[in-house]
Design an enzyme around this catalytic site. Structure first.
Site, PDB file in Angstrom:
ATOM      1  N   ASN A  89     -99.710  66.485  56.424  1.00 27.35           N
ATOM      2  CA  ASN A  89    -100.512  67.113  57.481  1.00 27.35           C
ATOM      3  C   ASN A  89    -100.644  66.201  58.693  1.00 27.35           C
ATOM      4  O   ASN A  89    -100.503  66.625  59.844  1.00 27.35           O
ATOM      5  CB  ASN A  89    -101.906  67.436  56.948  1.00 27.35           C
ATOM      6  N   ARG A 419     -90.743  82.529  58.165  1.00 29.48           N
ATOM      7  CA  ARG A 419     -90.302  81.416  57.318  1.00 29.48           C
ATOM      8  C   ARG A 419     -89.861  81.993  55.988  1.00 29.48           C
ATOM      9  O   ARG A 419     -90.517  82.869  55.430  1.00 29.48           O
ATOM     10  CB  ARG A 419     -91.437  80.414  57.066  1.00 29.48           C
ATOM     11  N   ARG A 449     -91.683  76.590  64.041  1.00 33.89           N
ATOM     12  CA  ARG A 449     -91.578  75.146  64.128  1.00 33.89           C
ATOM     13  C   ARG A 449     -91.272  74.504  62.780  1.00 33.89           C
ATOM     14  O   ARG A 449     -91.865  74.823  61.767  1.00 33.89           O
ATOM     15  CB  ARG A 449     -92.854  74.544  64.707  1.00 33.89           C
ATOM     16  N   HIS A 479     -94.606  86.568  64.719  1.00 33.05           N
ATOM     17  CA  HIS A 479     -95.290  85.980  63.573  1.00 33.05           C
ATOM     18  C   HIS A 479     -95.706  87.034  62.554  1.00 33.05           C
ATOM     19  O   HIS A 479     -96.120  86.697  61.448  1.00 33.05           O
ATOM     20  CB  HIS A 479     -96.523  85.212  64.083  1.00 33.05           C
ATOM     21  N   TYR A 512     -99.803  79.725  48.139  1.00 34.52           N
ATOM     22  CA  TYR A 512    -100.686  80.196  49.199  1.00 34.52           C
ATOM     23  C   TYR A 512    -101.371  81.487  48.749  1.00 34.52           C
ATOM     24  O   TYR A 512    -100.755  82.340  48.115  1.00 34.52           O
ATOM     25  CB  TYR A 512     -99.906  80.512  50.478  1.00 34.52           C
TER      26      TYR A 512
END
Length: 745
Positions: A89, A419, A449, A479, A512
């Site tokens: 992070n 992603r 990114r 997104h 997640y």
């Protein structure tokens, strides 16, 4: 995992001796929205009393991540993993955010962020906080975790702790596997200072020629292809002991083989971080893929923004490196522990169940337990809500797309990929569908990114197979996480859709927490048809029936919903907003929430990462509560509830989607948020939100200055959000299976 998020705040800008309390005071002083957000809002009416600092708040988030490593209730090997997550992070923070502030400071920008700090002051506060956090990380590693590893039979050994036979094995490993890879690079008039890649680890070596005592510098890059801790052969595999030696030590004690006849004076390990925020102008090219490829090439040579080194550095080497890398003293960080805790990965992978979280295998959603059933018939029967990682991504979303690819009645498949993994099953599925003659459209976001290179490869593979690949709307990242399937049903053409909060990524779906909706609701699917026309064509559609779409109507709709709660209170009713997201920063939304709080609307916000809103301030936000939940899973789902004057908690509005309440999500990205209208699905969302609000194991309460306090369990039943939901889903699935197995009366 807990990577890519943000965190807390502060307002006290007084200087003090670095330490946990004084750095938290510095944190309070911060709130720096994006450059776009600054441009979007007038500067004259921004007050530190309203907003907290984005970047310092993010560091507070990472402090909560580090606490998972410090917390002795966390299983030992998971504590090791959280050390690595914290480092990862922080790396991303320096690559993206610190560089932006350094650029502003170097340009002499004096315009303060909303909390009143100039870029230079923010950098100073960041440095103090990062140094404190790095000290805490090293302390918990050296004083708690490493001794606990040793007590558990996991030995991280210094060179002089090796037995003679182990030292011989290590030297043999070096000769066979390390020595051929190493490339010592001298620096002298004939050898220029070498290029060092981002996040690379190196040994800086001082050499002396046998005929004179002049310092000569050489750099040895530590091979990225080898683990930093090398497992030694176990003398007795049955004894449960694991012994490792550092690759650094292995190289250091074999330097004589690399520099024969030279005298090695000193060795200093170091690591560099480069700016990764290289952005080129979309308007200057006709080929976005080539633009991103060019950006990736430039990123390799991004400016160095941080130099990390171990304790007791050699002053000559340190001066040499800072000069050659054009760094100041403030860019240099001394670490007393590991240079990169992600390199403890060999320990994460040890098969030691008592030292890990309880294994979890995602369950098949109860609505999809019949694996032989036609999934399109199941969706026509009623909307299906899926909740990962408690429910299987493979048995739901992947099954949906795979069924569409193999169904001869399916005419078209349209999908967005932000992603996804290198081995993503969706690539094969979409290619299979295209080869079967279906119209397949895939929007690949090239500018996701740190996934740009992977996405370029994915786009090329899909194009070669005949998939229509597009890159979205210029100037906006796509997104949204959506899939549209067009099918010729017996009663006509019908559309089916998946709209989710997370990426189409099989691996992260196990780590997640995300929710998704499988639906054939014409109001939603028709909107999705229009959204894909916007993404692939030249549609300028500005209205949607059910979806909230950014940058078109999402922000205005959310503001409208907040204002509606105010009107319900003014009309004598009650107002309530309950929202869960990753980050909260958009100023217009924050101010709308302040207005709602002042009008008497109760507001509960579950914000995992950074939050620029100040909760609990009398006269401003006394009706707003903010909590953050951190644990084994990364809280990634975005869920919104607005009471809308209803007396029933399950009334009003419920939404799920891909956007946070950040300026970039609401105004600079293409996002989609969908309503959840079925009562059983609302009950499930409400239950999840209530479990989080009442969590006394993983939840942290945020105060007006952006400090967080972890709640204390009140009983043994306080197992935390993640364990509670794992138990709940396991019980429900078992009950459903029993019901299926029971004979009809």
């Amino acid at each position: 995992m807990v990577n890519s998020s943000a965190a807390p705040i502060d307002t006290d800008t007084r200087s003090a001796t670095p330490g946990p309390s004084s750095d938290r005071a510095e944190v309070a002083a911060a709130l720096v929205p994006s450059m776009q957000a600054i441009a979007d809002m007038p500067r004259g009416d921004v007050s530190p009393a309203e907003f907290l600092n984005r970047d310092l708040s993010w560091l507070e988030f990472n402090r909560r991540v580090l606490h998972e490593a410090e917390d002795e209730r966390t299983p030992l090997l998971e504590r090791v993993k959280f050390l690595g997550i914290f480092t990862s992070n922080l790396d991303e923070f320096f690559m993206k955010r610190v560089w932006q502030l350094k650029r502003q400071a170097a340009a002499g920008v004096l315009i303060p962020s909303p909390d009143g700090l100039t870029p230079a002051q923010q950098l100073s506060a960041i440095r103090r906080i990062v140094r404190d956090l790095a000290t805490r990380q090293a302390d918990v590693y050296t004083r708690q975790i490493r001794p606990a590893l040793t007590a558990s039979g996991i030995h991280l050994l210094a060179w002089d702790q090796l037995a003679d036979a182990e030292r011989a094995d290590a030297n043999a490993f070096f000769t066979r596997n390390v020595f051929p890879i190493l490339t010592p690079l001298a620096v002298d008039p004939g050898h220029p200072f070498p290029f060092m890649s981002n996040l690379s680890e190196s040994l800086g070596v001082i050499l002396h020629h046998p005929d004179h005592g002049e310092n000569l510098f050489a750099r040895i890059k530590v091979p990225e292809t080898l683990p930093r801790w090398i497992a030694l052969p176990a003398p007795n595999p049955a004894d449960g002991q694991f012994r490792f030696v550092s690759l650094y030590d292995m190289i250091r004690h074999n330097l004589g083989d690399l520099f024969p006849e030279m005298r090695v004076v000193d060795v200093m390990p170091f690591r560099i971080t480069r700016n990764a925020d290289i952005e080129l102008n979309d308007d200057d090219t006709d080929d976005l893929r080539e633009l991103v490829t060019q950006e990736l090439r430039q990123r390799r040579f991004g400016t160095v923004v941080r130099l990390e080194h171990g304790p007791d550095p050699n002053p000559w080497v340190l001066d040499f490196l800072t000069h050659e890398l054009e760094l100041s003293d403030d860019d240099v960080y001394e670490l007393s522990g590991e240079l990169d805790y992600q390199e403890l990965r060999p320990l994460w992978d040890l098969n030691l169940p008592p030292l890990r979280y309880e294994p979890w295998t995602p369950l098949v959603p109860t609505a999809l337990l019949d694996e032989e059933a036609d999934i399109f018939a199941l969706i026509r029967r009623g909307n299906i809500l899926v909740h990962h990682p408690y429910e299987s991504f493979t048995a739901s979303v992947e099954r949906f797309v795979k069924a569409a690819a193999g169904d001869p009645k399916v005419l078209a498949i349209k999908m967005t990929l932000y992603r996804t993994g290198d081995d993503s099953p969706f690539l094969h599925t979409l290619i299979q569908a295209a080869e079967a003659g279906k119209q397949v459209v895939c929007l690949v976001e090239l500018k996701a990114r740190f996934d740009e290179e992977r996405n370029i490869v994915i786009a090329r593979k899909l194009e070669k197979a005949g998939v229509h690949v597009v890159y979205g709307v210029l100037g906006y990242k796509t997104h949204t996480k959506t899939t549209l399937v067009v099918r010729q049903d017996s009663d006509g053409i019908r559309c089916y859709a998946h709209i989710g909060t997370g990426n189409y990524h099989v691996q992260t779906s196990k780590l997640y927490t995300d929710v998704g909706l499988l639906t054939s609701d014409p109001g939603i699917t028709q909107d999705l048809v229009e959204l894909f026309h916007y993404l692939t064509g030249r549609s300028l559609k500005r209205t949607y029936n059910k979806l909230l779409v950014a940058p078109v109507n999402m922000r205005s709709k959310f503001l409208e919903f907040i204002d509606a709660e105010i009107e319900h209170v003014r009309a004598g009713g009650s107002g309530y907003i309950l929202a869960k997201m990753n980050s909260l920063e958009d100023r217009k939304v924050v101010r709308a929430l302040y207005r709602a709080s002042a009008a008497g609307v109760r507001i509960d916000l579950i914000v995992r990462g950074f939050c620029c809103l100040r909760p609990g301030v009398p006269g401003l936000s006394e009706n707003i509560r903010v909590i953050s939940v951190i644990g084994r899973f990364l809280e990634h789902s975005r869920i919104w509830h607005f009471r809308h004057g209803e007396s029933d908690s399950l009334g009003g509005r419920f939404y799920i989607g891909s956007a946070d309440w950040m300026y970039r999500n609401l105004m600079s990205r293409v996002e989609a948020v969908a309503p959840i209208e079925d009562r059983p699905l609302r009950e499930r969302l409400w239950e999840v939100l209530q479990i989080m609000l009442h969590d006394h194991r993983q939840a942290w309460d945020m105060d007006p200055n952006g400090h967080y306090t972890q709640r204390t369990p009140t009983s043994s039943d306080d197992t935390g959000t993640h364990q509670t939901l794992m138990t709940l889903y396991r019980q429900r699935t078992a009950a459903t299976l029993v019901a299926f197995a029971s004979p009809n009366p």
